[in-house]
Design a protein around this motif. Structure first.
Motif, PDB file in Angstrom:
ATOM      1  N   ILE A  45       0.863  -1.188   0.000  1.00 38.47           N
ATOM      2  CA  ILE A  45       0.000   0.000   0.000  1.00 38.47           C
ATOM      3  C   ILE A  45       0.898   1.236   0.000  1.00 38.47           C
ATOM      4  CG2 ILE A  45      -1.773   1.282   1.237  1.00 38.47           C
ATOM      5  CD1 ILE A  45      -2.701  -1.410   2.433  1.00 38.47           C
ATOM      6  N   SER A  46       0.824   2.016  -1.087  1.00 37.35           N
ATOM      7  CA  SER A  46       1.678   3.189  -1.215  1.00 37.35           C
ATOM      8  C   SER A  46       1.110   4.096  -2.302  1.00 37.35           C
ATOM      9  CB  SER A  46       3.116   2.771  -1.537  1.00 37.35           C
ATOM     10  OG  SER A  46       3.988   3.879  -1.445  1.00 37.35           O
ATOM     11  N   VAL A  47       1.917   5.058  -2.734  1.00 38.76           N
ATOM     12  CA  VAL A  47       1.503   5.957  -3.805  1.00 38.76           C
ATOM     13  C   VAL A  47       2.706   6.278  -4.676  1.00 38.76           C
ATOM     14  CG1 VAL A  47       1.905   8.037  -2.407  1.00 38.76           C
ATOM     15  CG2 VAL A  47       0.318   8.138  -4.348  1.00 38.76           C
ATOM     16  N   VAL A  48       2.485   6.364  -5.985  1.00 37.96           N
ATOM     17  CA  VAL A  48       3.537   6.740  -6.927  1.00 37.96           C
ATOM     18  C   VAL A  48       2.977   7.775  -7.895  1.00 37.96           C
ATOM     19  CG1 VAL A  48       4.721   4.510  -6.779  1.00 37.96           C
ATOM     20  CG2 VAL A  48       2.945   4.856  -8.519  1.00 37.96           C
ATOM     21  N   GLY A  49       3.869   8.405  -8.639  1.00 38.05           N
ATOM     22  CA  GLY A  49       3.450   9.380  -9.626  1.00 38.05           C
ATOM     23  C   GLY A  49       3.287   8.761 -11.001  1.00 38.05           C
ATOM     24  N   ARG A  61       5.393  -7.681  -8.869  1.00 36.14           N
ATOM     25  CA  ARG A  61       4.542  -8.824  -9.188  1.00 36.14           C
ATOM     26  C   ARG A  61       5.365 -10.097  -9.384  1.00 36.14           C
ATOM     27  NH1 ARG A  61       1.224  -4.950 -13.296  1.00 36.14           N
ATOM     28  NH2 ARG A  61      -0.050  -3.890 -11.705  1.00 36.14           N
ATOM     29  N   GLY A  62       6.579  -9.931  -9.901  1.00 35.25           N
ATOM     30  CA  GLY A  62       7.458 -11.076 -10.081  1.00 35.25           C
ATOM     31  C   GLY A  62       7.867 -11.712  -8.763  1.00 35.25           C
ATOM     32  N   ARG A  63       7.794 -10.928  -7.684  1.00 37.03           N
ATOM     33  CA  ARG A  63       8.107 -11.444  -6.364  1.00 37.03           C
ATOM     34  C   ARG A  63       6.835 -11.783  -5.564  1.00 37.03           C
ATOM     35  NH1 ARG A  63      11.556 -14.254  -5.187  1.00 37.03           N
ATOM     36  NH2 ARG A  63      10.854 -13.931  -3.056  1.00 37.03           N
ATOM     37  N   GLY A  64       5.680 -11.770  -6.233  1.00 42.61           N
ATOM     38  CA  GLY A  64       4.438 -12.108  -5.548  1.00 42.61           C
ATOM     39  C   GLY A  64       3.892 -10.998  -4.678  1.00 42.61           C
ATOM     40  N   VAL A  65       4.285  -9.756  -4.966  1.00 41.09           N
ATOM     41  CA  VAL A  65       3.796  -8.610  -4.207  1.00 41.09           C
ATOM     42  C   VAL A  65       2.608  -7.998  -4.940  1.00 41.09           C
ATOM     43  CG1 VAL A  65       4.349  -6.313  -3.303  1.00 41.09           C
ATOM     44  CG2 VAL A  65       6.075  -8.131  -3.238  1.00 41.09           C
ATOM     45  N   ASN A  66       1.465  -7.977  -4.282  1.00 43.30           N
ATOM     46  CA  ASN A  66       0.234  -7.431  -4.857  1.00 43.30           C
ATOM     47  C   ASN A  66       0.293  -5.906  -4.838  1.00 43.30           C
ATOM     48  OD1 ASN A  66      -2.350  -6.756  -5.602  1.00 43.30           O
ATOM     49  ND2 ASN A  66      -3.368  -7.836  -3.934  1.00 43.30           N
ATOM     50  N   THR A  67       0.180  -5.272  -5.995  1.00 43.50           N
ATOM     51  CA  THR A  67       0.274  -3.813  -6.098  1.00 43.50           C
ATOM     52  C   THR A  67      -1.089  -3.140  -6.254  1.00 43.50           C
ATOM     53  OG1 THR A  67       0.626  -3.949  -8.503  1.00 43.50           O
ATOM     54  CG2 THR A  67       2.594  -3.931  -7.087  1.00 43.50           C
ATOM     55  N   LEU A  68      -2.148  -3.867  -5.937  1.00 39.96           N
ATOM     56  CA  LEU A  68      -3.488  -3.287  -6.055  1.00 39.96           C
ATOM     57  C   LEU A  68      -3.634  -2.034  -5.191  1.00 39.96           C
ATOM     58  CD1 LEU A  68      -6.370  -3.679  -7.249  1.00 39.96           C
ATOM     59  CD2 LEU A  68      -6.918  -5.020  -5.192  1.00 39.96           C
ATOM     60  N   ILE A 110     -11.053  -2.437  -0.761  1.00 43.14           N
ATOM     61  CA  ILE A 110     -11.792  -3.259   0.208  1.00 43.14           C
ATOM     62  C   ILE A 110     -11.118  -4.609   0.412  1.00 43.14           C
ATOM     63  CG2 ILE A 110     -13.981  -4.454   0.608  1.00 43.14           C
ATOM     64  CD1 ILE A 110     -15.368  -2.146  -0.824  1.00 43.14           C
ATOM     65  N   GLU A 111     -10.574  -5.173  -0.673  1.00 48.39           N
ATOM     66  CA  GLU A 111      -9.946  -6.494  -0.588  1.00 48.39           C
ATOM     67  C   GLU A 111      -8.736  -6.524   0.343  1.00 48.39           C
ATOM     68  OE1 GLU A 111     -10.723  -4.617  -3.253  1.00 48.39           O
ATOM     69  OE2 GLU A 111     -10.534  -5.796  -5.082  1.00 48.39           O
ATOM     70  N   LEU A 112      -8.144  -5.342   0.614  1.00 47.57           N
ATOM     71  CA  LEU A 112      -6.926  -5.285   1.419  1.00 47.57           C
ATOM     72  C   LEU A 112      -7.167  -4.802   2.841  1.00 47.57           C
ATOM     73  CD1 LEU A 112      -4.389  -3.765  -1.154  1.00 47.57           C
ATOM     74  CD2 LEU A 112      -5.155  -6.132  -0.901  1.00 47.57           C
ATOM     75  N   ARG A 113      -8.408  -4.529   3.181  1.00 50.60           N
ATOM     76  CA  ARG A 113      -8.678  -3.933   4.491  1.00 50.60           C
ATOM     77  C   ARG A 113      -8.656  -4.928   5.642  1.00 50.60           C
ATOM     78  NH1 ARG A 113     -13.250   0.732   3.074  1.00 50.60           N
ATOM     79  NH2 ARG A 113     -11.910   1.833   1.580  1.00 50.60           N
ATOM     80  N   LYS A 114      -8.642  -6.204   5.310  1.00 50.22           N
ATOM     81  CA  LYS A 114      -8.515  -7.225   6.345  1.00 50.22           C
ATOM     82  C   LYS A 114      -7.251  -8.027   6.057  1.00 50.22           C
ATOM     83  CE  LYS A 114     -13.367  -7.731   7.656  1.00 50.22           C
ATOM     84  NZ  LYS A 114     -14.497  -8.678   7.830  1.00 50.22           N
TER      85      LYS A 114
END
Length: 299
Positions: A45-49, A61-68, A110-114
């Motif tokens: 969970i972050s922000v980019v430009g 994503r290649g490391r299995g990190v969800n960037t949603l 919503i999918e990441l709130r829990k």
């Protein structure tokens, strides 16, 4: 078991004895997420430009990190520039441009709130506190911090301690936060303010785990050449939390092992600029360093 990591994703410009790299991938959440990904699924969970390239999304994503949960906003990505001294311990921060990270309040899907577990990487304590209103963690919750936040947001940081399980900070920051010169006294003060456990990072001298009193000490895994120490502490925290996130019931042995894995992953980070070395690590590399470290400390 999922782990949510909230923090900065940035472009770093770093100069050390071994050269200078401009606008490479960095940020506290970047290192933490990649470190954790060896042990647990990660929701970042972050922000980019709008200047943030697609190739970096592919790295995550290649490391299995969800960037949603990585919001893309109009403007430029957070930028940080520093030059390290010859000892590769001290550095001069030359420039900090928060850009889209300024005033950041994440839009959390919503999918990441829990999340099973939660790691609040090194960001403003007010934002760290705000996260609790939007993410419900049923497992372990840890928080990292730095000298700047202790100097400017100490009240907010102390308020946060009652909500977390583990506070991570370095030895100078522990002394700054507590007003104590002795690390035992510093840890005791922090725990008295609500944190259940304290991990004090000592750079090239390893890390200490306090739970009441001193519970465990882990040495650093020594490498032949330190190229760039940027992100080592964040990788340490990410590796530690990633390992713990995979445990349904955390034992004292799990806590100790989490520090060992954190130290090992940080040792990979420092061997190259940015996240380059981390991206080359295989599970067998981690196992090899784990065995080597165990052989050094067993007596």
């Amino acid at each position: 078991m999922s782990l949510a990591i909230i923090g900065s994703v940035a472009f770093d410009t770093v100069e050390t004895l071994y050269g200078k790299k401009n606008n490479v991938l960095g940020g506290s959440a970047t290192y933490a997420a990649l470190g954790a990904s060896f042990f647990s699924p990660v929701n970042l969970i972050s922000v980019v430009g709008t200047d943030f390239p697609r190739k970096y999304y592919e790295i995550f994503r290649g490391r299995g990190v969800n960037t949603l949960g990585v919001e893309r906003k109009d403007g430029e990505t957070f930028r940080w520039e520093a030059k390290y001294h010859k000892d590769l311990i001290h550095r001069d921060t030359l420039s900090v441009k928060l850009n889209v990270f300024e005033g950041f309040k994440p839009v959390i899907p919503i999918e990441l709130r829990k999340a099973r577990s939660l790691f609040l990487a090194n960001i403003d304590p007010e934002l760290q506190g705000w996260i609790f209103k939007n993410v419900s963690a049923t497992g372990i919750v840890a928080c990292d911090t730095m000298d700047h936040w202790i100097a400017t947001k100490k009240k907010e940081l102390l308020k946060l301690l009652g909500k977390i399980d583990i506070l991570l900070l370095n030895d100078e920051e522990a002394r700054q936060l507590s007003g104590e010169s002795n690390l035992l006294d510093a840890a005791r003060y922090i725990i008295s303010k609500g944190a259940k456990k304290v991990v004090i990072k000592k750079g090239e001298h390893g890390a200490l785990l306090f739970s009441g009193g001193l519970s465990f000490m882990v040495p650093v895994y020594l490498v032949k050449k330190v190229v760039d120490p940027t992100g080592a502490g964040d990788t340490f925290g990410g590796g530690m939390l990633g390992y713990l996130a995979g445990k349904r019931r955390i034992t004292d042995r799990d806590l100790r092992r989490s520090l060992v894995y954190g130290s090992i992953l940080a040792s990979f980070t420092v061997e190259d600029f940015s996240v380059n070395a981390l991206l080359k690590v295989k599970d067998r590399d981690i196992r090899q360093r784990y065995k080597a470290l165990m052989s050094l400390v067993r007596f």
